[in-house]
Design an enzyme around this catalytic site. Sequence first.
Site, PDB file in Angstrom:
ATOM      1  N   SER A 119     -10.264  -6.892   4.855  1.00 45.86           N
ATOM      2  CA  SER A 119     -10.997  -6.483   6.054  1.00 45.86           C
ATOM      3  C   SER A 119     -12.497  -6.551   5.814  1.00 45.86           C
ATOM      4  O   SER A 119     -12.979  -6.313   4.695  1.00 45.86           O
ATOM      5  CB  SER A 119     -10.599  -5.037   6.378  1.00 45.86           C
ATOM      6  OG  SER A 119     -11.477  -4.482   7.326  1.00 45.86           O
ATOM      7  N   TYR A 152      -8.931   4.291   3.920  1.00 40.14           N
ATOM      8  CA  TYR A 152      -8.387   2.997   4.355  1.00 40.14           C
ATOM      9  C   TYR A 152      -9.194   1.847   3.746  1.00 40.14           C
ATOM     10  O   TYR A 152      -8.640   0.944   3.097  1.00 40.14           O
ATOM     11  CB  TYR A 152      -8.383   2.891   5.886  1.00 40.14           C
ATOM     12  CG  TYR A 152      -8.135   1.473   6.349  1.00 40.14           C
ATOM     13  CD1 TYR A 152      -6.869   0.906   6.252  1.00 40.14           C
ATOM     14  CD2 TYR A 152      -9.185   0.673   6.826  1.00 40.14           C
ATOM     15  CE1 TYR A 152      -6.648  -0.417   6.628  1.00 40.14           C
ATOM     16  CE2 TYR A 152      -8.968  -0.641   7.197  1.00 40.14           C
ATOM     17  CZ  TYR A 152      -7.703  -1.192   7.106  1.00 40.14           C
ATOM     18  OH  TYR A 152      -7.494  -2.503   7.469  1.00 40.14           O
ATOM     19  N   LYS A 155      -8.454  -1.252   0.702  1.00 38.44           N
ATOM     20  CA  LYS A 155      -8.667  -2.714   0.789  1.00 38.44           C
ATOM     21  C   LYS A 155      -9.515  -3.183  -0.391  1.00 38.44           C
ATOM     22  O   LYS A 155      -9.254  -4.244  -0.968  1.00 38.44           O
ATOM     23  CB  LYS A 155      -9.345  -3.087   2.113  1.00 38.44           C
ATOM     24  CG  LYS A 155      -8.465  -2.854   3.335  1.00 38.44           C
ATOM     25  CD  LYS A 155      -7.237  -3.759   3.342  1.00 38.44           C
ATOM     26  CE  LYS A 155      -6.294  -3.457   4.479  1.00 38.44           C
ATOM     27  NZ  LYS A 155      -4.981  -4.089   4.356  1.00 38.44           N
TER      28      LYS A 155
HETATM   29  P1  NAD Z   1       0.008  -3.257  12.390  1.00 42.69           P
HETATM   30  O1  NAD Z   1       0.104  -1.795  12.138  1.00 42.69           O
HETATM   31  O2  NAD Z   1       0.247  -3.759  13.756  1.00 42.69           O
HETATM   32  O3  NAD Z   1       0.986  -4.038  11.387  1.00 42.69           O
HETATM   33  C1  NAD Z   1       1.270  -3.593  10.088  1.00 42.69           C
HETATM   34  C2  NAD Z   1       2.789  -3.551   9.941  1.00 42.69           C
HETATM   35  O4  NAD Z   1       3.120  -3.111   8.619  1.00 42.69           O
HETATM   36  C3  NAD Z   1       3.461  -2.573  10.916  1.00 42.69           C
HETATM   37  O5  NAD Z   1       4.455  -3.276  11.633  1.00 42.69           O
HETATM   38  C4  NAD Z   1       4.057  -1.485  10.021  1.00 42.69           C
HETATM   39  O6  NAD Z   1       5.260  -0.984  10.554  1.00 42.69           O
HETATM   40  C5  NAD Z   1       4.239  -2.221   8.703  1.00 42.69           C
HETATM   41  N1  NAD Z   1       4.199  -1.374   7.493  1.00 42.69           N
HETATM   42  C6  NAD Z   1       3.233  -0.492   7.143  1.00 42.69           C
HETATM   43  N2  NAD Z   1       3.529   0.071   5.958  1.00 42.69           N
HETATM   44  C7  NAD Z   1       4.714  -0.466   5.549  1.00 42.69           C
HETATM   45  C8  NAD Z   1       5.556  -0.286   4.408  1.00 42.69           C
HETATM   46  N3  NAD Z   1       5.246   0.591   3.440  1.00 42.69           N
HETATM   47  N4  NAD Z   1       6.693  -1.018   4.319  1.00 42.69           N
HETATM   48  C9  NAD Z   1       7.028  -1.907   5.281  1.00 42.69           C
HETATM   49  N5  NAD Z   1       6.290  -2.104   6.383  1.00 42.69           N
HETATM   50  C10 NAD Z   1       5.140  -1.406   6.516  1.00 42.69           C
HETATM   51  O7  NAD Z   1      -1.436  -3.738  11.860  1.00 42.69           O
HETATM   52  P2  NAD Z   1      -2.184  -5.108  12.073  1.00 42.69           P
HETATM   53  O8  NAD Z   1      -3.335  -4.876  12.974  1.00 42.69           O
HETATM   54  O9  NAD Z   1      -1.220  -6.190  12.380  1.00 42.69           O
HETATM   55  O10 NAD Z   1      -2.777  -5.301  10.612  1.00 42.69           O
HETATM   56  C11 NAD Z   1      -2.125  -6.106   9.642  1.00 42.69           C
HETATM   57  C12 NAD Z   1      -2.932  -6.069   8.355  1.00 42.69           C
HETATM   58  O11 NAD Z   1      -4.267  -6.505   8.608  1.00 42.69           O
HETATM   59  C13 NAD Z   1      -3.069  -4.677   7.744  1.00 42.69           C
HETATM   60  O12 NAD Z   1      -3.029  -4.813   6.339  1.00 42.69           O
HETATM   61  C14 NAD Z   1      -4.448  -4.234   8.192  1.00 42.69           C
HETATM   62  O13 NAD Z   1      -5.000  -3.303   7.300  1.00 42.69           O
HETATM   63  C15 NAD Z   1      -5.206  -5.555   8.150  1.00 42.69           C
HETATM   64  N6  NAD Z   1      -6.378  -5.584   9.032  1.00 42.69           N
HETATM   65  C16 NAD Z   1      -6.253  -5.286  10.356  1.00 42.69           C
HETATM   66  C17 NAD Z   1      -7.376  -5.316  11.189  1.00 42.69           C
HETATM   67  C18 NAD Z   1      -7.271  -4.950  12.638  1.00 42.69           C
HETATM   68  O14 NAD Z   1      -8.314  -4.652  13.256  1.00 42.69           O
HETATM   69  N7  NAD Z   1      -6.095  -4.972  13.253  1.00 42.69           N
HETATM   70  C19 NAD Z   1      -8.627  -5.675  10.656  1.00 42.69           C
HETATM   71  C20 NAD Z   1      -8.717  -5.980   9.288  1.00 42.69           C
HETATM   72  C21 NAD Z   1      -7.578  -5.946   8.480  1.00 42.69           C
HETATM   73  C1  WQD Z   2     -15.817  -1.801  17.826  1.00 47.27           C
HETATM   74  C2  WQD Z   2     -17.121  -1.395  18.503  1.00 47.27           C
HETATM   75  C3  WQD Z   2     -17.741   0.929  18.280  1.00 47.27           C
HETATM   76  C4  WQD Z   2     -14.292   2.425  20.564  1.00 47.27           C
HETATM   77  C5  WQD Z   2     -12.302  -0.912  12.946  1.00 47.27           C
HETATM   78  C6  WQD Z   2     -12.091  -0.590  11.492  1.00 47.27           C
HETATM   79  C7  WQD Z   2     -12.108  -1.849  10.680  1.00 47.27           C
HETATM   80  C8  WQD Z   2     -11.128  -2.887  11.229  1.00 47.27           C
HETATM   81  C9  WQD Z   2     -11.278  -3.078  12.696  1.00 47.27           C
HETATM   82  C10 WQD Z   2      -9.108  -2.735   9.964  1.00 47.27           C
HETATM   83  C11 WQD Z   2     -17.985  -0.462  17.661  1.00 47.27           C
HETATM   84  C12 WQD Z   2     -17.435   0.587  19.723  1.00 47.27           C
HETATM   85  C13 WQD Z   2     -15.208   1.623  19.931  1.00 47.27           C
HETATM   86  C14 WQD Z   2     -14.691   3.134  21.744  1.00 47.27           C
HETATM   87  C15 WQD Z   2     -16.877   2.158  21.555  1.00 47.27           C
HETATM   88  N1  WQD Z   2      -9.778  -2.516  11.015  1.00 47.27           N
HETATM   89  N2  WQD Z   2     -16.483   1.485  20.406  1.00 47.27           N
HETATM   90  N3  WQD Z   2     -15.969   2.970  22.192  1.00 47.27           N
HETATM   91  O1  WQD Z   2     -15.076   0.141  14.159  1.00 47.27           O
HETATM   92  O2  WQD Z   2     -15.595  -2.347  14.117  1.00 47.27           O
HETATM   93  O3  WQD Z   2     -13.557  -1.556  13.065  1.00 47.27           O
HETATM   94  O4  WQD Z   2     -11.289  -1.822  13.373  1.00 47.27           O
HETATM   95  O5  WQD Z   2      -9.468  -3.199   8.919  1.00 47.27           O
HETATM   96  O6  WQD Z   2     -11.774  -1.491   9.379  1.00 47.27           O
HETATM   97  O7  WQD Z   2     -13.138   0.267  11.058  1.00 47.27           O
HETATM   98  O8  WQD Z   2     -13.692  -1.505  15.524  1.00 47.27           O
HETATM   99  O9  WQD Z   2     -12.772  -1.530  17.792  1.00 47.27           O
HETATM  100  O10 WQD Z   2     -13.146   0.692  16.660  1.00 47.27           O
HETATM  101  O11 WQD Z   2     -15.111  -0.632  17.411  1.00 47.27           O
HETATM  102  O12 WQD Z   2     -18.041   2.057  21.996  1.00 47.27           O
HETATM  103  O13 WQD Z   2     -13.913   3.890  22.328  1.00 47.27           O
HETATM  104  O14 WQD Z   2     -16.810  -0.688  19.687  1.00 47.27           O
HETATM  105  O15 WQD Z   2     -18.904   1.736  18.187  1.00 47.27           O
HETATM  106  O16 WQD Z   2     -19.315  -0.857  17.858  1.00 47.27           O
HETATM  107  P1  WQD Z   2     -14.592  -1.244  14.207  1.00 47.27           P
HETATM  108  P2  WQD Z   2     -13.585  -0.701  16.882  1.00 47.27           P
END
Ligand code: NAD
Ligand code: WQD
Length: 346
Positions: free
Chosen positions: A131, A156, A160
Amino acid sequence: MPTKTGKKILVTGGTGYIGSHTVVELQKKGYQVVIIDNLSNSHKNVIDAIEKITGIRPEFKKFDLCDFNKTKSFFNKNKDISAIIHFAALKAVGESIEKPLEYYNNNLVSLINILKCASVFGIKNFVFSSSACVYGQPDKLPVLENSPIKKASSPYGHTKQISEEMISFFSSKNKTKSISLRYFNPIGAHESALIGELPIGKPNNLVPFITQTAIGKRDFLNVYGNYNTPDKTGIRDYIHVVDLAKAHIVAIERLFKNKNKKKHEVFNIGTGTGHSVLTIIKTFEKVSGKKLNYKIVPSRPGDIDKVWANTDHANKELGWKAEKNLADMLSSAWKWERAIKESEKK
Ligand code: NAD
Ligand code: WQD
């Protein structure tokens, strides 16, 4: 119609938001997919949706990857796996501050178990979901892969950072080559509106909050203000989830073809452009034809002001570039929210 003939890929977390979109792209390319997910943050009916989109039902095993015996027994029965894409993790930043040990335990133990099995069963290719949060607030923008990793602001984010290092050390001493993809802000949904992001309870992220407000599930959106940006709202690099899914295909193909230059490589996966919250709202209003009810409120604790990616490394080395623009992302998110509403009526 694609067939199940290609290499077999294990997708952990494959019923989740990004995992499900990646399974679709893998199957479209002819790969065989087996999903492991404990459904802690997703639903089994995602498998039906994937089958509807691709015509192929991916194999699905429901269990917790923190259970080593179950994980090992799975690999014992699936000796033909060529690569692992490891999405499974807990991902809510705020919840991780409330429940740090749950996050360290889930995200790190599951990774250790998978890596142990990759070593024991000789799986040579591994892609990890990292991330942009590993950078914190970068000193220079756009942020490059070799920019300093700042102290994590949440458990979290810390998982990562630790995971990337663990994978890097692991790869240096094992046959498993690995790629960590640092995702920026994934939004949007598949064009079919059969899969998308399904936040449980009140969404934390901006776009699901916008679409839920526009559809009437929420009264208004709090727009966090007072940031060091031209319009005072936060700036992020939003990327369409389908573009993100495609980055995983090129990453595993790079490993399959041994094109990687190091045992563990890291790539930024974003568009390279930052957008403020007010720009997101304006674009959403345009594509949806809906006026959004919002209030400007003080900044959110722990939020950074701005971040966007330098994507040159991914563009050049992976031959990958995000193709979809902000309007595509937001119109697909809106179509998905309307599809959720339709399904709730049934
Ligand atoms: P998500 O929660 O939709 O998907 C993750 C899946 O993993 C879920 O279906 C959950 O049930 C499963 N899971 C969690 N722990 C588990 C375990 N111990 N055993 C088996 N299954 C398990 O999340 P997502 O948004 O699809 O994110 C996927 C990956 O990408 C994650 O590693 C997340 O940290 C990373 N990521 C997400 C974002 C984002 O904004 N969505 C941004 C950066 C990184
Ligand atoms: C985006 C922008 C807020 C909500 C998070 C995690 C990051 C990654 C992605 C997993 C920001 C603004 C938000 C609201 C708002 N996940 N905002 N009102 O914070 O960039 O990242 O999700 O790895 O680790 O930290 O994403 O969608 O929460 O916010 O104004 O109700 O929207 O200030 O500028 P963020 P977000």
